[in-house]
Structures are given as C-alpha cells and as structure tokens.
Design a protein around this motif. Sequence first.
Motif, PDB file in Angstrom:
ATOM      1  N   TRP A 291       0.902  -1.419   0.308  1.00 12.04           N
ATOM      2  CA  TRP A 291      -0.172  -0.361   0.256  1.00 12.04           C
ATOM      3  C   TRP A 291       0.670   1.296   0.084  1.00 12.04           C
ATOM      4  CZ3 TRP A 291      -1.449  -3.949   3.614  1.00 12.04           C
ATOM      5  CH2 TRP A 291      -2.495  -5.264   2.943  1.00 12.04           C
ATOM      6  N   GLY A 292       2.182   1.314  -0.467  1.00 17.46           N
ATOM      7  CA  GLY A 292       2.893   2.583  -0.172  1.00 17.46           C
ATOM      8  C   GLY A 292       3.805   1.986   1.116  1.00 17.46           C
ATOM      9  N   LEU A 293       5.202   3.130   0.940  1.00 16.98           N
ATOM     10  CA  LEU A 293       5.452   3.334   2.121  1.00 16.98           C
ATOM     11  C   LEU A 293       5.130   3.280   3.686  1.00 16.98           C
ATOM     12  CD1 LEU A 293       8.969   4.015   2.431  1.00 16.98           C
ATOM     13  CD2 LEU A 293       8.642   6.512   2.508  1.00 16.98           C
ATOM     14  N   GLN A 294       5.548   2.810   4.260  1.00 18.62           N
ATOM     15  CA  GLN A 294       5.718   2.981   5.519  1.00 18.62           C
ATOM     16  C   GLN A 294       7.267   3.616   6.053  1.00 18.62           C
ATOM     17  OE1 GLN A 294       3.345  -1.114   5.780  1.00 18.62           O
ATOM     18  NE2 GLN A 294       3.664  -0.253   7.876  1.00 18.62           N
ATOM     19  N   ILE A 295       7.460   4.357   6.921  1.00 20.04           N
ATOM     20  CA  ILE A 295       8.844   4.557   7.346  1.00 20.04           C
ATOM     21  C   ILE A 295       9.334   4.156   7.986  1.00 20.04           C
ATOM     22  CG2 ILE A 295       7.958   6.470   8.312  1.00 20.04           C
ATOM     23  CD1 ILE A 295      10.828   6.900   6.037  1.00 20.04           C
ATOM     24  N   ASP A 296       8.667   3.304   9.530  1.00 18.72           N
ATOM     25  CA  ASP A 296       8.615   2.881   9.835  1.00 18.72           C
ATOM     26  C   ASP A 296       9.448   1.174   9.308  1.00 18.72           C
ATOM     27  OD1 ASP A 296       6.071   1.942   9.540  1.00 18.72           O
ATOM     28  OD2 ASP A 296       6.875  -0.122  11.336  1.00 18.72           O
ATOM     29  N   GLU A 297       9.400   0.977   8.282  1.00 20.58           N
ATOM     30  CA  GLU A 297       9.993  -0.957   8.544  1.00 20.58           C
ATOM     31  C   GLU A 297      10.973  -0.320   8.094  1.00 20.58           C
ATOM     32  OE1 GLU A 297       8.693  -3.160   8.003  1.00 20.58           O
ATOM     33  OE2 GLU A 297       6.520  -2.502   7.078  1.00 20.58           O
ATOM     34  N   GLY A 298      11.567   0.051   7.072  1.00 17.30           N
ATOM     35  CA  GLY A 298      13.445   0.535   7.418  1.00 17.30           C
ATOM     36  C   GLY A 298      14.088   1.344   8.446  1.00 17.30           C
ATOM     37  N   SER A 299      12.914   2.139   9.123  1.00 20.51           N
ATOM     38  CA  SER A 299      13.873   2.600  10.645  1.00 20.51           C
ATOM     39  C   SER A 299      14.388   1.487  11.120  1.00 20.51           C
ATOM     40  CB  SER A 299      13.127   3.548  10.814  1.00 20.51           C
ATOM     41  OG  SER A 299      12.201   4.452  10.755  1.00 20.51           O
ATOM     42  N   SER A 300      12.814   0.037  11.597  1.00 22.81           N
ATOM     43  CA  SER A 300      13.037  -1.153  12.404  1.00 22.81           C
ATOM     44  C   SER A 300      14.068  -1.279  11.498  1.00 22.81           C
ATOM     45  CB  SER A 300      11.971  -1.423  12.660  1.00 22.81           C
ATOM     46  OG  SER A 300      10.673  -0.674  12.835  1.00 22.81           O
ATOM     47  N   ILE A 301      14.310  -1.761  10.202  1.00 22.30           N
ATOM     48  CA  ILE A 301      15.789  -2.351  10.076  1.00 22.30           C
ATOM     49  C   ILE A 301      16.798  -2.187  11.318  1.00 22.30           C
ATOM     50  CG2 ILE A 301      17.187  -2.853   8.024  1.00 22.30           C
ATOM     51  CD1 ILE A 301      14.686  -3.508   6.877  1.00 22.30           C
ATOM     52  N   LEU A 302      16.723  -0.496  10.670  1.00 21.92           N
ATOM     53  CA  LEU A 302      18.824  -0.242  10.977  1.00 21.92           C
ATOM     54  C   LEU A 302      18.847  -0.235  12.872  1.00 21.92           C
ATOM     55  CD1 LEU A 302      18.324   3.106   8.825  1.00 21.92           C
ATOM     56  CD2 LEU A 302      19.752   1.083   8.812  1.00 21.92           C
ATOM     57  N   TRP A 303      17.316   0.230  12.980  1.00 20.80           N
ATOM     58  CA  TRP A 303      17.399  -0.171  14.686  1.00 20.80           C
ATOM     59  C   TRP A 303      17.890  -1.996  15.056  1.00 20.80           C
ATOM     60  CZ3 TRP A 303      14.171  -3.556  17.612  1.00 20.80           C
ATOM     61  CH2 TRP A 303      14.262  -3.371  18.889  1.00 20.80           C
ATOM     62  N   GLY A 304      17.428  -2.556  13.752  1.00 22.56           N
ATOM     63  CA  GLY A 304      17.493  -3.903  14.745  1.00 22.56           C
ATOM     64  C   GLY A 304      18.392  -4.706  13.791  1.00 22.56           C
ATOM     65  N   MET A 305      19.318  -4.170  13.521  1.00 28.28           N
ATOM     66  CA  MET A 305      20.841  -4.651  12.902  1.00 28.28           C
ATOM     67  C   MET A 305      21.229  -3.926  14.443  1.00 28.28           C
ATOM     68  SD  MET A 305      20.819  -2.624   8.815  1.00 28.28           S
ATOM     69  CE  MET A 305      20.846  -3.821   7.838  1.00 28.28           C
ATOM     70  N   TRP A 306      21.084  -2.579  14.684  1.00 30.48           N
ATOM     71  CA  TRP A 306      22.307  -2.497  15.748  1.00 30.48           C
ATOM     72  C   TRP A 306      22.332  -3.160  16.994  1.00 30.48           C
ATOM     73  CZ3 TRP A 306      26.796   0.631  17.284  1.00 30.48           C
ATOM     74  CH2 TRP A 306      27.083   0.438  18.577  1.00 30.48           C
TER      75      TRP A 306
END
Length: 661
Positions: A369-384
């Motif tokens: 349904w289009g961009l969810q800005i929390d998706e990529g943010s969560s990936i960066l957070w989870g990587m750390w």
Amino acid sequence: MSNEVKLQEHLRKKPYLVDAIAGNSAMLVSLGQTGRLYRLWWPHIDYPQHVDEIRTGLSLSSMPGGVTWFDSTEAGWQHGANYVPHTNAYRVSSSHPDYPVQVEQTDYAAPGQPLMVRNYRLTYQGTETTDLEFYHYGSFRIAENEFYATTEFRGEHDALLHYRHEYAFAVGSSAECSGYQAGTGTWDAAASGNLNGNEIDMQPDGALKWTFTNIAPGQTVEFPIYIAAGDSRESALAALAHAKSRASNEWFDEMVAYWTNFLANATPCPSEDQAIAELYERSQLAMKLMADEQTGTIVAAPEFDEYFSRCGGYAYSWGRDAAFVTTAFNKAGLGDLSEKFYDWALTAQEPDGSWQQRHYHDGRLAPNWGLQIDEGSSILWGMWEYYVHSGQKQNFLDRVWPAVEKGAAFLVQYLDPETGLPKPSRDLWEEREAEHTYSAAAVFGGLTAAASFARRKGEDELAVAWEQSAQQIAQSIDEHCWNEERGSYYRGIKLTVSKEAYEAAHERGESGVVFQRDKGYWKHILDFDPIVDISLLGLSVPFGAVPIDAPRMKQTADTIQELLTSPKVGGIKRYEDDHYIGGNPWILTTLWLSHYRALQGQYENARELLQFAVNNVTSSGLLPEQVDRNTGETAWVVPLTWSHAMYILAVHFLAEKGELK
C-alpha cells in the motif's frame, strides 16, 4: 463461476484458520487438527504454494460403505492432535465409534531434504481378519496455478508424479501401491474405491491405493507416504528414491535429533513454570520455521487468505515485524537467524536507501500500500540490536555499513521541515496516512542506531548529524504530539481522511486543511489523530524516544490499559475503534504492554499480561494474532511470528528484573 463461489469452494478445502505448521525452513506445510494437509510451500516458505487439496482415507473388506476419509469430522471421525514433544512434527490420532481402525498420523519434514514425511500407524480393532485399503488423493495446484499441470504414474518408481514448469512433486511409499489413477475423475474414483489405472493426464489430480491383506484383530500396519519435491521430474523422483532408501524410522530419528540439537543450542526458558516454559520452547520452534533456510527472510505467518477476502495476506517479510523477531532471536539464543535476516535485508533495500513495506524471500517488492517509514527505520534499529548482541562483530558492521549510511540519509531527507517529524506515510497497521507518532519513534530509533554505527566506523560527523536529527524528532514529538484532553499522545498529526470523514470532523469542530493535488484531485487532512493506540508504547519500548518513567509516557500507558482492555476476555486491543476481524484483543499488543510494565516496575501487571498469552495458545500450543473478544477462541492467523517474538521478549523482560515466577 463467480469469485464468491470460487472463494467458498477454496475455503472448503483450505479454511482460514489452521491448527499447526510443520517443515524444515525450506519446505513448510499447514495442517488441520484432523491431519488434513492444507498447503505446502517449497523451496521457500512464502512462495510458491503448491497444494490444492490432499486427502487420506481407508476402507475395510469387513465394513460396508466404501472409503471413509478419516481426515474429516463429517463421517463421525474424532481426532486428538499435538506436536511430538520438542519437535516440529505434528501427530494426529483418529478414531471412529463405529469403524474399527485407530489411525496415528505423524507429519514432518526431513531436515535438509526436499521431503515431507507422512507416517501412518493403522491399528485394527475388529474381531475378525480383514483386508485394509489405504487411499491418498492429491491435487497439486503447482506454483499457485490451475493451468498446465500434468499428473503421471511412473511404474519404475511406483509413484505419482505431479509437475508443471520448474516444479515437480513425487508421491510414493516404501510399501508398494496396489492401484493408481491420474487425471480427470480421480476424486470420485478414489471416493468409490475404484481407481482405473489411468497413467497420465494434463490434470492436477491423482490417487494411490495400498492394500494390506489378512489383517488380524489387534494388528498394526505402519508405513510412510513421502512427498518429495524437485526443480525437475528427475530431481523429484531422485528425492523420492532417496527417501525410500532408508527405513522411515531413520527419517523420524534424524528429525528428532535435529530439533533436539536445535533446542540444546538455544537459550532455555528462564522460568520453571511448565506452561511458560512450554510456550517459550514452542515459540523458538515456530519462529525457526518462519525463517527461510536459504535467504534468511522472516515471514509474518503462513499464508491463509490467498483471495485477499479479509486481509492483504501474511506470507511476506515486513521489516518492522522482523526487527521485533530478530530481537527475540537474540534473547532466545538464535542470533545466527538474526544475522542471516539482516544479510537478506541488504538485498531488499531500494536504490534511494529506503525499505518498502514488505517483500518476498528474494527481496522483490511484494503487494503493498505504499511506503511505511517505520519499516526501514526498524531494520536499522534491529541491525544495531543484533550488532550489540553479537559482541560487535566487525565483519557484520562492514557488511551492513553501506546500507546503514544510505538508509539514514533517506530518513533525514524524509523529515518534514514544518513539524520536524517524518513526512506522512502509512502507519504500522497499514490503514491510514499521516505523520504517525509511532513512525516518528521508529525513525528516532533508526537514526540513533545509525549514529552508533557511524561512531564505530569513525564517521563522527555523520554520527553527530544523525544524533541531532533524532533529538529533533524527540523534541517534535514532545511539542506536537501530546493530547492533554485524552491523557495520551496523539496517534499522529496531518491525518489524511476521506471527504466525508473530513466534513463530519469539521462539524465536530476539528480543524484541518483541504488542498488540490495532482490531476485536480483533492486531499483532506485533519490536524490531529486523537485515537489511543497501543503502538504509542513504541515511543519508549523499544525505540526510547521518550523515557519509560516520563510523566506523559506513564499517563499514556495508563490510558491505553483503561481504554483498550477488552471487557469480556481481557487482553489489549490495537486501538479504540478497531474493526478488523471484529475488533479483538491481540496477543502481541497485550505483550507489548507487558514489556512496558516490566520496564516500569509494575511486575504484577506485567505477569498478568504475560499470562494472557499463556492462557490463549491454540490446542497445539501456538500463538495466534487475535483472541475473539466475546468467546475467547482463536480469531485469526495461526501462528503469528510477531506474537511468538513478543512472548519471548516479555519472558526475558521479567526474567532480567528477577520477577519471572
């Protein structure tokens, strides 16, 4: 045939709710409590799915009525089912008050093999010798396509071969079959017990029969049925031949040893409470099946609504879900699965640095349904989070750094200069567009994580810039997102609504703006979204944009518990006016509040919320997404990977405080 009729026929074969999953992280099946196999995915756990319908039945020469399908309750069969302890093998016992055969069926995938094993023990309880016939009917809609299938009996392999394009499935047993049929009319022929020996047809259907003669009272017959997969006819038949080359008990013993070793290398449950420990172990086992063996992709759930009749599908990888799941992997001693996921995430990043809503196992964009800005943010957070858990592995840092740098740069340019919050995107529930408070917290977490990575790489200027952007977001949340009237943070600001919703809100005195966008279309935006939503806990847990003990955060949590507790069955709803599948309490939302209460120091409440999950497992010990708000029954999606992850985390939050009983 209308779409509604097609849907009803589909649901007759494959209901929304399943009772169990089995597999080996490359092959995955969903099963019912009767032992019916509903779906089979291979060589990945999200796509493609290959089964239209698989049925099993039997007949006795001493009993009238022909074939009885014991994977059904319609003919009077009764079933008891559960997992074989400490494994992902599912065992069903079937009996009938008037039919003298006890059936024990055990389904599991052989570790490291493209092979599903269905082992049967048939115990005859009659009073006189009889002949027994066993039937296996299979309709394979290979690669989710009803066209261009071929079914063929291969005599030299004593097997039915179903194939289409690059996929093939060979079905057979170490016991020699006594009859077969391929193609048109197979279901009716199997139901009547009269397979006609047709060898090949351009149809998806086929059936096999095994005959066991002179079965004495009390005698048990045991044999396996193998479903072997391959990327060609030859490879599927070779996999079947390999399956037959060993005794079926060897495959079973190897499977048990595999899962025993898996659990031995994972973190044991930090509680001696039996129910808590059993669900903890089942969560570890279930989450392993939801992580693709080859790619590391983590899917939200096995697909169950292929027609998108009630939802948008679940067999995809969401960065948000996965960030919670990998954090649970870390706690549960499964950090290798976290690392594999983040290596996969590198393949799914867009050229502009963003991660889109959800993906297939190969990194391709899934329906969305289009961009969810929390998706990529969560990936960066989870990587750390994984990097810290791993002991700060340099090679992991080096691999992910280019993606981190691009991802953080995208987040910074996505900030709204007017508010300091991320610009409008879809919310985490994928239902509305706004500058969401939860999404802002996720971007805070992503930028904070990126800044920490930058310092490890010696990129101090980038670290400072990203830290400043994160702090601006936290300040903007404080300035723009507090709703004093509700005693809670706003769910968001700049909420896009329909014209009708805007006019109704305007009559209530709510403010907003209307402007013309492209091609002459109009956009209606309300200034605030005041609905109380569980996701507001994300401000503190897990992203830390607002301290746990901040007065506004504590007030928000109290408001959430007061307004979102389901009055009849307990548990926490997603938000106030939720109507999805009836507006039920969810497992993960209830556990989210448990996380907050544990970190806040309200341990008794945290334990009560944890117990809600323990009390609402399915009959096979899995966690669903929702619990029916009136009956307390499982309402939707079994199993939901995010539910199991939140459970693992809730257990550890309490254990780390010394408050898990």
